[in-house]
Scaffold this active site. Structure first.
Site, PDB file in Angstrom:
ATOM      1  N   GLN A 296      -7.863  -0.371   2.843  1.00 15.18           N
ATOM      2  CA  GLN A 296      -8.782  -0.941   3.834  1.00 15.18           C
ATOM      3  C   GLN A 296     -10.095  -1.410   3.391  1.00 15.18           C
ATOM      4  O   GLN A 296     -11.025  -2.125   3.970  1.00 15.18           O
ATOM      5  CB  GLN A 296      -9.239   0.057   5.143  1.00 15.18           C
ATOM      6  CG  GLN A 296      -7.883   0.426   5.814  1.00 15.18           C
ATOM      7  CD  GLN A 296      -7.608  -0.684   6.696  1.00 15.18           C
ATOM      8  OE1 GLN A 296      -8.450  -1.494   7.186  1.00 15.18           O
ATOM      9  NE2 GLN A 296      -6.284  -0.660   7.136  1.00 15.18           N
TER      10      GLN A 296
ATOM     11  N   SER B 264      -3.307  -3.297  -0.745  1.00 15.50           N
ATOM     12  CA  SER B 264      -2.252  -4.246  -0.105  1.00 15.50           C
ATOM     13  C   SER B 264      -2.642  -5.759   0.306  1.00 15.50           C
ATOM     14  O   SER B 264      -3.524  -5.849   1.037  1.00 15.50           O
ATOM     15  CB  SER B 264      -1.851  -3.653   0.965  1.00 15.50           C
ATOM     16  OG  SER B 264      -0.688  -4.222   1.684  1.00 15.50           O
TER      17      SER B 264
ATOM     18  N   GLY C  34       0.723  -1.187  -0.068  1.00 15.10           N
ATOM     19  CA  GLY C  34      -0.045   0.079   0.042  1.00 15.10           C
ATOM     20  C   GLY C  34       0.843   1.359  -0.141  1.00 15.10           C
ATOM     21  O   GLY C  34       0.597   2.315  -0.821  1.00 15.10           O
ATOM     22  N   SER C  35       1.848   1.026   0.891  1.00 16.45           N
ATOM     23  CA  SER C  35       2.754   2.383   1.068  1.00 16.45           C
ATOM     24  C   SER C  35       3.252   2.828  -0.408  1.00 16.45           C
ATOM     25  O   SER C  35       3.331   3.957  -0.729  1.00 16.45           O
ATOM     26  CB  SER C  35       3.753   2.298   2.023  1.00 16.45           C
ATOM     27  OG  SER C  35       3.476   2.152   3.221  1.00 16.45           O
TER      28      SER C  35
ATOM     29  N   CYS D 107       1.146   2.724  13.040  1.00 20.26           N
ATOM     30  CA  CYS D 107       2.355   3.814  12.748  1.00 20.26           C
ATOM     31  C   CYS D 107       2.308   4.729  14.103  1.00 20.26           C
ATOM     32  O   CYS D 107       3.384   5.395  14.261  1.00 20.26           O
ATOM     33  CB  CYS D 107       2.022   4.896  11.560  1.00 20.26           C
ATOM     34  SG  CYS D 107       1.365   3.891  10.247  1.00 20.26           S
TER      35      CYS D 107
ATOM     36  N   THR E 181      12.610  -7.957 -10.227  1.00 22.57           N
ATOM     37  CA  THR E 181      12.179  -9.215 -10.504  1.00 22.57           C
ATOM     38  C   THR E 181      10.877  -9.470  -9.562  1.00 22.57           C
ATOM     39  O   THR E 181      10.787  -9.255  -8.602  1.00 22.57           O
ATOM     40  CB  THR E 181      13.361 -10.112 -10.325  1.00 22.57           C
ATOM     41  OG1 THR E 181      14.401 -10.046 -10.769  1.00 22.57           O
ATOM     42  CG2 THR E 181      12.638 -11.602 -10.530  1.00 22.57           C
TER      43      THR E 181
ATOM     44  N   ASN F  13      -8.511   3.681   8.091  1.00 24.41           N
ATOM     45  CA  ASN F  13      -7.832   2.785   8.737  1.00 24.41           C
ATOM     46  C   ASN F  13      -7.920   2.554  10.425  1.00 24.41           C
ATOM     47  O   ASN F  13      -7.956   1.652  10.950  1.00 24.41           O
ATOM     48  CB  ASN F  13      -6.424   2.524   8.232  1.00 24.41           C
ATOM     49  CG  ASN F  13      -5.644   3.609   8.293  1.00 24.41           C
ATOM     50  OD1 ASN F  13      -5.910   4.767   7.893  1.00 24.41           O
ATOM     51  ND2 ASN F  13      -4.588   3.817   9.099  1.00 24.41           N
TER      52      ASN F  13
ATOM     53  N   HIS G 230      -1.751  -7.892   2.405  1.00 23.89           N
ATOM     54  CA  HIS G 230      -1.607  -8.334   3.939  1.00 23.89           C
ATOM     55  C   HIS G 230      -2.603  -7.600   4.543  1.00 23.89           C
ATOM     56  O   HIS G 230      -3.272  -8.115   5.751  1.00 23.89           O
ATOM     57  CB  HIS G 230      -0.253  -8.142   4.563  1.00 23.89           C
ATOM     58  CG  HIS G 230      -0.261  -6.715   5.244  1.00 23.89           C
ATOM     59  ND1 HIS G 230      -0.359  -6.147   6.356  1.00 23.89           N
ATOM     60  CD2 HIS G 230       0.335  -5.535   3.993  1.00 23.89           C
ATOM     61  CE1 HIS G 230       0.026  -5.006   6.339  1.00 23.89           C
ATOM     62  NE2 HIS G 230       0.401  -4.606   5.251  1.00 23.89           N
TER      63      HIS G 230
HETATM   64  C1  PLP Z   1      -1.951  -0.611   5.945  1.00 22.07           C
HETATM   65  C2  PLP Z   1      -2.314   0.642   5.108  1.00 22.07           C
HETATM   66  C3  PLP Z   1      -1.517   1.413   4.256  1.00 22.07           C
HETATM   67  C4  PLP Z   1       0.013   0.653   4.254  1.00 22.07           C
HETATM   68  O1  PLP Z   1       0.127  -0.528   3.410  1.00 22.07           O
HETATM   69  P1  PLP Z   1       1.577  -1.464   3.626  1.00 22.07           P
HETATM   70  O2  PLP Z   1       1.286  -2.543   2.475  1.00 22.07           O
HETATM   71  O3  PLP Z   1       1.424  -1.977   4.863  1.00 22.07           O
HETATM   72  O4  PLP Z   1       2.534  -0.518   3.069  1.00 22.07           O
HETATM   73  C5  PLP Z   1      -1.766   2.212   3.402  1.00 22.07           C
HETATM   74  N1  PLP Z   1      -3.022   2.803   3.873  1.00 22.07           N
HETATM   75  C6  PLP Z   1      -4.061   2.415   4.448  1.00 22.07           C
HETATM   76  C7  PLP Z   1      -5.324   2.939   4.664  1.00 22.07           C
HETATM   77  C8  PLP Z   1      -3.493   1.113   5.347  1.00 22.07           C
HETATM   78  O5  PLP Z   1      -4.442   0.654   6.276  1.00 22.07           O
END
Ligand code: PLP
Length: 397
Positions: A181, A201, A72-73, A326, A239, A153, A203
């Protein structure tokens, strides 16, 4: 140790069995580099493209509009910078966002401000959302980008993305949404919502950490973020993470396939939890009760510190959070709760419980019994609470 009740799914989720199963062949037999011309490489290449098709389908995109990233970041960083610099080439230096975005968005915007961009941060209403009208009124002729998160989030509130998308389309402004989210948790359709760019993202929806994707609509310029090889059409070198990407596709297909069932179960558990915890005196639900993610509960309890509450809940086997991963560890109250207009003292006593399909009604009952015990204990030793009870300072909630 007592059984662990994991209710911190907005921070990260456990991988699903389907995701793990989809991942392992690409760690063992099919370990080839998709850029290699031999069979092991080409089989990996086919798997990569098949995962791209599956993911595209889940959000109503075309496969060619999906770019794999590290999460996500990275997707947020690339989307925002790309749109900002594309605008700059046409003399556009204005960006619109909100005060309660994820730090991956906010910190990128802060950097761009230092580079000369002007950012309008829309005020967030106390119920936890901005309106399309606010966006419309903020759009200027030199606006390069609107970036508004799909669902928050911390407090789980869902933004009027379809209406904001419409407003952006009308004024020909690129619209990016951090949907980390939302994807896999509520229906997301990039065409219906007029989304130009979307970050997700793995995870956060039971896939592995370190992999995600960026949707970029055909025709919207996407600038290269990581220089190197020609992977991802030259937009993101390196890669490819075949195992991660395949696990992400499996996790997303599973999540979207079970979306309605999961949403119904989670909303039931969420509402029971909100009802149970709302019986604690001087407590408050943060954000709208209806317009929120099915698995999100975020509450404040007056007179206590969120950190102490977390530690004592952890001792009972309940894994929760005070807000975003965070900000925990720092003593600053959440920027999201402050954006809602909560006073510092109240924002300090926050608790986020983010549920998953793995949670049971027994888990919820246990939490409903445990939180009041811990809150009462913390209040019994809190000088702030004593002042409140003696009327030396007014109750704020
Ligand atoms: C977790 C999250 C991110 C960051 O995602 P990562 O895969 O951990 O870098 C960005 N935005 C929101 C809203 C999130 O909840």
């Amino acid at each position: 140790m007592a059984k662990t009740i994991y209710v911190d799914n907005a921070a990260t989720t456990a991988m699903s069995d389907a995701a793990i199963a989809a991942m392992t062949p690409y760690l063992k037999e099919i370990y080839g580099n998709p850029s290699s011309l031999h069979t092991v490489g080409q089989v990996a290449k086919e798997a990569l493209e098949s995962a791209r098709e599956k993911i595209a389908k889940c959000i109503n995109a075309q496969p060619g509009e999906i770019y794999f990233t590290s999460g996500g970041s990275e997707s947020d960083n690339q989307a925002i910078r790309s749109a900002a610099y594309a605008g700059l080439a046409h003399g556009k230096k204005h960006i619109i966002s909100t005060a309660f975005e994820h730090h991956a968005v906010l910190h990128t915007l802060k950097k761009l401000e230092k580079e000369g961009f002007e950012v309008t941060y829309l005020d967030v209403h106390p119920y936890g959302a901005v309106t399309a009208k606010q966006v419309e009124e903020a759009i200027r002729d030199d606006t390069a980008l609107v970036t508004v998160m799909y669902a928050n989030n911390e407090i789980g509130t869902i933004q009027p993305i379809e209406e904001i998308g419409k407003a952006c389309k009308k004024r020909n402004v690129i619209f990016h949404t951090d949907a980390v989210q939302a994807v896999g948790h509520i229906p997301v359709d990039v065409r219906k919502d007029n989304i130009d760019m979307l970050s997700a993202s793995a995870h956060k929806f039971h896939g592995p950490k370190g992999v995600g994707f960026l949707f970029c609509r055909t025709g919207v310029p996407l600038k290269t973020f990581i220089e190197g090889g020609a992977q991802e059409k030259g937009r993101r070198a390196g890669t490819e993470n075949i195992a991660g990407v395949n696990a992400m596709a499996a996790a997303l297909c599973e999540a979207t396939g079970n979306l309605e069932k999961n949403m119904k179960k989670l909303a039931f558990l969420r509402d029971k939890l909100i009802d149970g915890l709302s019986r604690i005196p001087h407590s408050k639900l943060n954000g709208s009760r209806e317009n929120r993610l099915p698995g999100n509960v975020n509450m404040c309890f007056e007179g206590i510190e969120g950190e102490s509450l977390l530690l004592l809940l952890d001792a009972k086997g309940i894994c929760a959070s005070s807000g975003s991963a965070c900000t925990s560890g720092s003593l600053d109250p959440s920027h999201v709760l402050l954006a809602l207009g909560l006073p510092h003292e109240v924002a300090h006593g926050s608790l986020r419980l983010s549920l998953s399909e793995a949670n049971s009604e027994e888990d919820i009952d246990f939490i409903i019994r445990s939180v009041p015990e811990v809150v009462n204990y913390l209040r019994s030793i809190s000088p702030v609470w004593e002042d409140l009870e003696k009327g030396k300072r007014p109750h704020l909630i």
